[in-house]
Design a protein around this motif. Structure first.
Motif, PDB file in Angstrom:
ATOM      1  N   UNK A 119      13.679  -3.040  -4.094  1.00 15.13           N
ATOM      2  CA  UNK A 119      13.771  -3.936  -2.946  1.00 15.13           C
ATOM      3  C   UNK A 119      12.347  -4.259  -2.506  1.00 15.13           C
ATOM      4  N   UNK A 120      12.115  -5.528  -2.233  1.00 10.34           N
ATOM      5  CA  UNK A 120      10.840  -5.923  -1.651  1.00 10.34           C
ATOM      6  C   UNK A 120      11.166  -6.307  -0.209  1.00 10.34           C
ATOM      7  N   UNK A 121      10.887  -5.384   0.706  1.00 11.51           N
ATOM      8  CA  UNK A 121      11.342  -5.567   2.092  1.00 11.51           C
ATOM      9  C   UNK A 121      10.360  -4.866   3.035  1.00 11.51           C
ATOM     10  N   UNK A 122      10.054  -5.415   4.090  1.00 15.56           N
ATOM     11  CA  UNK A 122      10.553  -6.642   4.680  1.00 15.56           C
ATOM     12  C   UNK A 122       9.387  -7.298   5.428  1.00 15.56           C
ATOM     13  N   UNK A 123       9.685  -8.328   6.200  1.00 11.15           N
ATOM     14  CA  UNK A 123       8.647  -9.004   6.970  1.00 11.15           C
ATOM     15  C   UNK A 123       8.512  -8.377   8.359  1.00 11.15           C
ATOM     16  N   UNK A 124       9.638  -8.284   9.073  1.00 11.64           N
ATOM     17  CA  UNK A 124       9.596  -7.805  10.454  1.00 11.64           C
ATOM     18  C   UNK A 124       9.431  -6.292  10.486  1.00 11.64           C
TER      19      UNK A 124
ATOM     20  N   UNK B 283      17.714   6.294  -2.224  1.00  9.40           N
ATOM     21  CA  UNK B 283      16.757   6.507  -3.317  1.00  9.40           C
ATOM     22  C   UNK B 283      16.486   5.218  -4.091  1.00  9.40           C
ATOM     23  N   UNK B 284      16.156   4.180  -3.353  1.00 14.07           N
ATOM     24  CA  UNK B 284      15.803   2.897  -3.961  1.00 14.07           C
ATOM     25  C   UNK B 284      14.330   2.620  -3.677  1.00 14.07           C
ATOM     26  N   UNK B 285      13.510   2.408  -4.720  1.00 17.89           N
ATOM     27  CA  UNK B 285      12.112   2.071  -4.470  1.00 17.89           C
ATOM     28  C   UNK B 285      12.025   0.806  -3.622  1.00 17.89           C
ATOM     29  N   UNK B 286      11.339   0.899  -2.509  1.00 19.75           N
ATOM     30  CA  UNK B 286      11.252  -0.219  -1.580  1.00 19.75           C
ATOM     31  C   UNK B 286       9.790  -0.510  -1.299  1.00 19.75           C
ATOM     32  N   UNK B 287       9.395  -1.735  -1.622  1.00 15.29           N
ATOM     33  CA  UNK B 287       7.997  -2.126  -1.476  1.00 15.29           C
ATOM     34  C   UNK B 287       7.871  -3.004  -0.235  1.00 15.29           C
ATOM     35  N   UNK B 288       7.127  -2.519   0.744  1.00 13.06           N
ATOM     36  CA  UNK B 288       6.942  -3.300   1.970  1.00 13.06           C
ATOM     37  C   UNK B 288       5.915  -4.391   1.735  1.00 13.06           C
ATOM     38  N   UNK B 289       6.382  -5.643   1.657  1.00 16.98           N
ATOM     39  CA  UNK B 289       5.414  -6.696   1.347  1.00 16.98           C
ATOM     40  C   UNK B 289       4.645  -7.118   2.586  1.00 16.98           C
ATOM     41  N   UNK B 290       5.237  -6.867   3.761  1.00 22.29           N
ATOM     42  CA  UNK B 290       4.535  -7.240   4.989  1.00 22.29           C
ATOM     43  C   UNK B 290       4.795  -6.219   6.086  1.00 22.29           C
TER      44      UNK B 290
ATOM     45  N   UNK C 146       9.499   4.688  -0.154  1.00 22.93           N
ATOM     46  CA  UNK C 146       8.957   3.530   0.563  1.00 22.93           C
ATOM     47  C   UNK C 146       7.469   3.411   0.265  1.00 22.93           C
ATOM     48  N   UNK C 147       7.055   2.221  -0.183  1.00 22.82           N
ATOM     49  CA  UNK C 147       5.659   2.001  -0.542  1.00 22.82           C
ATOM     50  C   UNK C 147       5.125   0.798   0.210  1.00 22.82           C
ATOM     51  N   UNK C 148       3.813   0.827   0.439  1.00 24.67           N
ATOM     52  CA  UNK C 148       3.207  -0.309   1.112  1.00 24.67           C
ATOM     53  C   UNK C 148       1.907  -0.658   0.402  1.00 24.67           C
ATOM     54  N   UNK C 149       1.949  -1.601  -0.522  1.00 29.18           N
ATOM     55  CA  UNK C 149       0.714  -1.970  -1.215  1.00 29.18           C
ATOM     56  C   UNK C 149      -0.134  -2.916  -0.367  1.00 29.18           C
ATOM     57  N   UNK C 150      -0.254  -2.621   0.910  1.00 28.91           N
ATOM     58  CA  UNK C 150      -0.973  -3.442   1.882  1.00 28.91           C
ATOM     59  C   UNK C 150      -1.734  -2.514   2.796  1.00 28.91           C
ATOM     60  N   UNK C 151      -2.621  -3.093   3.570  1.00 35.25           N
ATOM     61  CA  UNK C 151      -3.201  -2.308   4.642  1.00 35.25           C
ATOM     62  C   UNK C 151      -2.169  -2.179   5.739  1.00 35.25           C
ATOM     63  N   UNK C 152      -2.534  -1.547   6.855  1.00 38.96           N
ATOM     64  CA  UNK C 152      -1.629  -1.563   7.985  1.00 38.96           C
ATOM     65  C   UNK C 152      -2.368  -2.047   9.214  1.00 38.96           C
ATOM     66  N   UNK C 153      -1.695  -2.047  10.356  1.00 36.67           N
ATOM     67  CA  UNK C 153      -2.292  -2.605  11.571  1.00 36.67           C
ATOM     68  C   UNK C 153      -3.611  -1.930  11.933  1.00 36.67           C
TER      69      UNK C 153
END
Lengths: 307, 462
Positions: free
Chosen positions: B133-138, B153-160, B175-182
């Motif tokens: 899952x590529x989730x989510x924006x909000x 147990x589903x790999x979930x990539x936080x795109x935003x 849960x993964x976040x290939x982004x920076x954070x706030x």
């Protein structure tokens, strides 16, 4: 025949999640909203439309998180206390709201609920703002359950409660107190002359309906695992009125039928297209145009012709 | 395939309702038949949805659940993400898919709110074909989906998913976040501001009135106070999300006359604010910082010298991006298809999908060329370092991402009809992040002016 049909419907609901696990969440949510819509339907008996019942829905859900934070971790206690919290908010709001009728009642409910919404969204330090608060997985009679097991317990508990609470509300509506609601709708002054205090009749109905909305909110909070201010937004209140009208306000099952219908329709529509709102909206128009008594009207009318 | 079947069964289930229209005058038996018909339909629906697909053989197609806003006001930010996903998935499929398996995405509209998003997530996760899952924006949706990802147990990539609360407990497995954070995103603005305008005394903040706005204000203020304790916040304004009118706020800003105006308004709100604030001289009387300013560069005429950035490294015209032929090709293809160049939400989505693709490659190398399971895929994401369109996305052991932060100011460019970002700085991803498990706000309060002195200066990134 009617009991048989109801039993078959409940059985179907109980079996569905075994076949399709993802449906369990949708159905739990539908039942939760059914409780809240039932609350709206109780007031509709007295001709009062509340466009603010999402407030009690949200109040209960927030109560769960605050109670859990305060150290209460048992599902039963959390449910009871959070429903009481919803009822308490209902008693406070109801004490002055039941003096009003018609559009004033609807608008004041809307106003109060939006104040509540604004507080939830603005008190960032207390409620977590729009990100909301997490609802922890509670223990069930001291048992620590894994999340999937808890969700199953929650579903079957809500199903059981649906029957229990449904029967109780039916009895309440058939009692003199319940019939007084319809009397308020037809001739309020006559009721006063008969010595029945209209204010008390309505306040009791208001608290009952707030408690019902609260029960729905608590269940929804557990199912979703997160409480956000959107629970209390006016569109959520409108949604509840819609469910109540859609299902048919003739009887208790109507609210649940309406909720199940709307949730399943929504689930089906979003899988098909981005413009799911359009499908949902058009179906609602069709139902309202061709089934003025709601989906439940199908069954109720048949009942009448059988007599 | 299963999808079509489900739709058909759903249609059948609904059509049985239509049957009921005619039956309402009919006999009780007919009513019973309706109930049985509905029951059969619903059961079939469940059986189809629950049928698992063997995970170890290469499937016919790879399902992705993509969560973004495709309707409502937030679509201003969500649609560039969807567009980029469309484009990059077409590109991947044109080259034969991910490791030879074509990708098919299912988009989920986040505008339905947390309840609908959760229901959709569960439904998609129930089909074994959907592995990622590529989730989510909000951020509210990200926070609501995170426990679900761990549970199912589903790999979930936080795109935003930029909220710093997402991975704060450090226990995430899926849960993964290939982004920076706030935290790095808004600390970067504080450092850049103090480098560019060291004598700043008064700051006003105008952010949208929800968690993202409040978080950003808290982080930016904390960083400024730590690096320059005599800075004073003279106004904190939180207009409602989706406000059409900012005149009241602009009047407050005009009378407060702060040295700096900081804002993380976005989408149509940002466009409205800029259009209304520019004629009233806010941009000339104060140094304005628009944290998401890059998204409107092509849409509103921003004056020169506004500090803008991309909440990460996703600036399609950065030196690194220009040096990467893939990125140039992507930007041109995006412009050709959607009429404007990719704004940073588009780049974020594209990078998230590249991250997923790289995870498949790594997972299959590790298990000897077999199609990976969800668990193996998540394993491959852990600690990975992926080259994206605009830099690298490094995943820490706590699944949080390290991504560089680009900040600059608006300048006119001869090559483009709209302002671009100049005088840029590129902060290294790890330099602005607290250690895993550290409380971010506590970490920010420990920052010293010497910390900022060691970092690169504005204009150093060319």
């Amino acid at each position: 025949m009617r009991t048989l049909l109801a039993a078959a419907a409940v059985l179907t609901l109980a079996v569905l999640p075994i076949a399709a696990p993802w449906l369990q969440f949708v159905l739990t949510l539908a039942i939760a909203k059914g409780f809240a819509a039932l609350g709206v339907a109780v007031l509709l008996r007295a001709g009062l439309i509340s466009i603010g019942h999402a407030m009690f829905f949200a109040a209960s859900a927030y109560a769960v998180t605050f109670l859990a934070r305060a150290g209460i971790h048992d599902l039963g206690l959390l449910l009871i206390f959070s429903v009481l919290a919803g009822a308490l908010v209902g008693a406070v709001a109801g004490s002055f709201l039941v003096r009003y009728r018609a559009i004033f009642f609807a608008m004041l409910n809307l106003a109060v609920s939006m104040v509540f919404y604004a507080l939830c969204a603005k008190l960032y330090g207390v409620t977590g703002g729009t990100d909301g608060m997490a609802v922890p997985v509670p223990t069930v009679f001291g048992l620590v359950l894994s999340e999937p097991a808890f969700k199953s317990v929650l579903f079957y508990l809500s199903l059981g409660l649906m029957v229990l609470v449904g029967v109780s509300v039916q009895r309440y509506l058939n009692s003199p107190l319940g019939h007084a609601l319809a009397a308020v709708h037809t001739n309020e002054i006559r009721l006063e002359y008969l010595g029945v205090p209209v204010w008390a009749v309505l306040l009791i109905a208001y608290v009952v309906s707030a408690a019902l909305a609260g029960l729905g909110g608590a269940i929804a909070g557990f199912a979703i695992g997160r409480v956000v201010p959107d629970f209390a937004f006016w569109t959520a209140s409108g949604h509840l009125v819609l469910i109540a009208v859609l299902g048919g306000i003739g009887g208790v099952p109507g609210a649940f039928i309406g909720a199940l219908f709307l949730e399943l329709l929504h689930s089906a529509a979003v899988t098909v297209t981005d413009s799911w709102n359009l499908i949902v909206g058009m179906t609602l128009i069709i139902v309202i145009m061709f089934m003025p008594q709601g989906v439940y009207g199908l069954f109720a009318r048949k009942e009448a012709s059988n007599l | 395939m299963a999808f079509k079947d489900i739709s058909i069964v759903v249609a059948r289930y609904l059509s049985s309702l239509e049957l009921a229209f005619r039956l309402d005058r009919g006999t009780p038996q007919a009513n019973l038949r309706w109930a049985v018909d509905g029951l059969a339909g619903a059961l079939a629906l469940g059986v189809v949805a629950a049928t698992p697909v063997a995970a170890q053989e290469k499937p016919g197609s790879l399902g992705l659940g993509l969560f973004t806003f495709t309707s409502g006001p937030a679509a201003a930010y969500g649609m560039p993400g969807k567009n980029a996903a469309d484009l990059i998935i077409d590109e991947i499929n044109a080259k034969g898919g991910i490791e030879g398996v074509p990708v098919s995405a299912t988009y989920v509209d986040e505008a339905q709110g947390a309840q609908g998003v959760i229901a959709e997530y569960r439904r998609l996760a129930g089909d074994a074909k959907n592995q990622v899952m590529v989730a989510a924006l909000s951020s509210a949706n990200c926070l609501a989906l995170a426990p679900l990802a761990e549970q199912l147990e589903v790999p979930t990539v936080g795109w935003n998913c930029d909220t710093h609360q997402l991975l704060i407990d450090g226990k995430s497995k899926y849960v993964f976040r290939p982004n920076g954070n706030t935290v790095p995103e808004f600390v970067a603005y504080a450092i850049y501001l103090l480098d560019r305008k060291p004598d700043v005394k008064t700051v006003a903040i105008i952010n949208p009135d929800y968690a993202f706005g409040h978080d950003a204000a808290k982080i930016f203020t904390a960083a400024l106070k730590a690096l320059k304790p005599d800075v004073e916040i003279v106004a904190e304004l939180y207009p409602k999300l989706g406000s059409p009118n900012y005149q009241t706020e602009i009047s407050r800003l005009a009378t407060a006359r702060p040295d700096v105006v900081f804002s993380n308004l976005w989408g149509a709100d940002l466009e409205n604010f800029v259009r209304q604030a520019a004629p009233r001289g806010i941009f000339t009387s104060s140094q304005v910082i628009l944290a998401l300013g890059e998204t409107v560069l092509q849409r509103v005429p921003l004056p020169d010298g506004v500090i803008v950035g991309v909440l990460g490294d996703g600036w399609w015209m950065s030196p690194d991006a220009k040096a990467n032929p893939e990125t140039v090709k992507f930007a041109e293809a995006y412009k050709a298809r959607f009429g404007e160049y990719p704004v940073f939400p588009a780049i974020k989505m594209a990078n998230a999908l590249i991250y997923v693709k790289a995870a498949y490659k790594a997972a299959m190398q590790k298990n000897g060329g077999k199609w990976p399971t969800r668990a193996e895929l998540a394993d491959a994401m852990k600690g990975s370092k992926v080259a994206t369109l605009t830099g690298t996305a490094q995943t820490r052991p706590d699944n949080d991402g390290l991504v560089d932060q680009i900040v600059g100011v608006t300048v006119k460019a001869s090559a483009q009809p709209f302002p671009v970002i100049g005088d840029m700085v590129r902060y290294k991803g790890d330099s602005l992040m607290p250690q895993a498990g550290q409380d971010p706000l506590a970490w920010i309060s420990t920052l010293k002016p010497e910390f900022a002195r060691r970092l690169p200066k504005p204009g150093s990134y060319k």
